[in-house]
Design an enzyme around this catalytic site. Structure first.
Site, mmCIF file in Angstrom:
data_model
loop_
_atom_site.group_PDB
_atom_site.id
_atom_site.type_symbol
_atom_site.label_atom_id
_atom_site.label_comp_id
_atom_site.label_asym_id
_atom_site.label_seq_id
_atom_site.Cartn_x
_atom_site.Cartn_y
_atom_site.Cartn_z
ATOM 1 N N LYS A 62 0.843 -1.211 0.000
ATOM 2 C CA LYS A 62 0.000 0.000 0.000
ATOM 3 C C LYS A 62 0.875 1.256 0.000
ATOM 4 O O LYS A 62 0.593 2.229 -0.695
ATOM 5 C CB LYS A 62 -0.956 -0.030 1.209
ATOM 6 N N GLN A 106 -5.239 -1.852 9.511
ATOM 7 C CA GLN A 106 -4.920 -3.126 8.859
ATOM 8 C C GLN A 106 -5.438 -4.289 9.708
ATOM 9 O O GLN A 106 -5.210 -4.343 10.924
ATOM 10 C CB GLN A 106 -3.400 -3.228 8.653
ATOM 11 N N ASP A 129 -11.161 1.943 3.094
ATOM 12 C CA ASP A 129 -11.340 0.496 2.954
ATOM 13 C C ASP A 129 -12.796 0.185 2.598
ATOM 14 O O ASP A 129 -13.105 -0.928 2.171
ATOM 15 C CB ASP A 129 -11.031 -0.207 4.292
#
Ligand code: GUN
Length: 295
Positions: A62, A106, A129
């Site tokens: 990322k 995460q 997300d």
């Protein structure tokens, strides 16, 4: 590349099979938002708890994608002894920080932390997300309300679209009903007027469903789950699974070697859905920054 079909032997013809190259498309998509990124100057914050080896790899990917797109990136790392309250306080700090446009925590998180409560704490405007109930709920309205769609389902749709794989009216079978992949990708496919069957651990006779699929999406996390006898000729297969074999290699949920002989399209693991998730995250981050700076 060519595969064999049921007609082989009869007419000596075979259908072309194409690999769904998520790595190449991901790079193309990330490059396509560079100008927008330069204009809106997004910043992504990533909260990483503990030292999960897979999470370390995902987060590194990322970060690299942000660098490629020209998106500012900040990582906040905490030990896995952090309490739920401390983590939520960190999220609230980032929610208040006008310099940060996107925030991801995460996953997975340590067992003592409730993932739904953590996701609920993220400002939906910064939820790149697409895991917050507000963003998931909006998706039910229509494709126009897929504002910050979950990154993996969004990446899958982009992959199908790029290869001109028709969705409307097609039999799509999704195997796996997780909140982050199976359920939202089923919703996005319904939004595009596919006939969707969502299978899961309690499905009776999985093969009777997968055999019907024009498009088969598999997101379970079980190597070798889908074998060649479970698919029909010409199927398009999207493999979302990421598993580690005994000899340390990464593989998906689909028996690639044998299923690819029957498929018209198939995504590899690695190099398929994984990079597309990252591309969708980057696009969400640019979109979030633009929204925050224009309203
Ligand atoms: N862990 C594995 N995939 C993901 C993802 O797409 N987002 C987050 N936040 N955690 C993950």
């Amino acid at each position: 590349m060519y595969n064999k079909t049921a007609l082989d032997g009869l007419f000596f013809i075979s259908l072309p099979m194409e690999i769904l190259d998520g790595k190449a498309l991901s790079e193309e998509l990330i490059d396509s938002v560079k100008d927008e990124a330069a204009k809106w100057k997004p910043k992504l914050a990533v909260i990483l708890i503990g030292e999960n080896p897979a999470s370390l790899v995902y987060v590194r990917n990322k970060k690299k994608a942000c660098e490629r797109a020209g998106i500012a990136y900040e990582e906040r790392r905490f030990p896995d002894t952090i309490t739920q309250e401390q983590l939520i306080a960190e999220i609230e700090k980032i929610n208040e920080d006008d310099e940060i446009n996107g925030l991801i925590v995460q996953l997975p998180l340590p067992d003592h932390i409730a993932v739904p409560l953590v996701i609920r704490a993220i400002d939906p405007k910064k939820d790149v997300d697409g895991f917050h109930a507000y963003n998931l709920g909006k998706m039910f309205l229509s494709p126009e309300f897929e504002d910050l769609p979950p990154a993996t389902p969004s990446g899958i749709i982009k992959l199908l679209d790029h290869y001109d794989i028709p969705i409307r009216g097609q039999e799509v079978v999704v195997v796996g009903h997780s909140n982050h992949v199976g359920k939202p990708v089923s919703t996005m496919l319904l939004n595009r007027n596919a006939t969707v069957t969502t299978c899961h651990i309690h499905t009776k006779d999985l093969k009777s469903h997968t055999k019907r699929a024009d498009i088969l999406i598999v997101a379970v996390g079980k190597a070798g789950l889908i074998t060649a006898d479970m698919v029909k000729d010409g199927v398009a297969v999207v493999d979302v699974g990421i598993n580690r074999t005994d000899d340390g290699k990464i593989c998906g949920d689909v028996d690639f070697e044998n299923v690819s002989k029957k498929a018209s399209f198939i995504s590899p693991v690695p190099g398929g859905v994984g990079p597309m998730t990252v591309a969708a995250l980057i696009m969400n981050t640019v979109h979030a920054a633009k929204r925050q700076k224009t309203v």
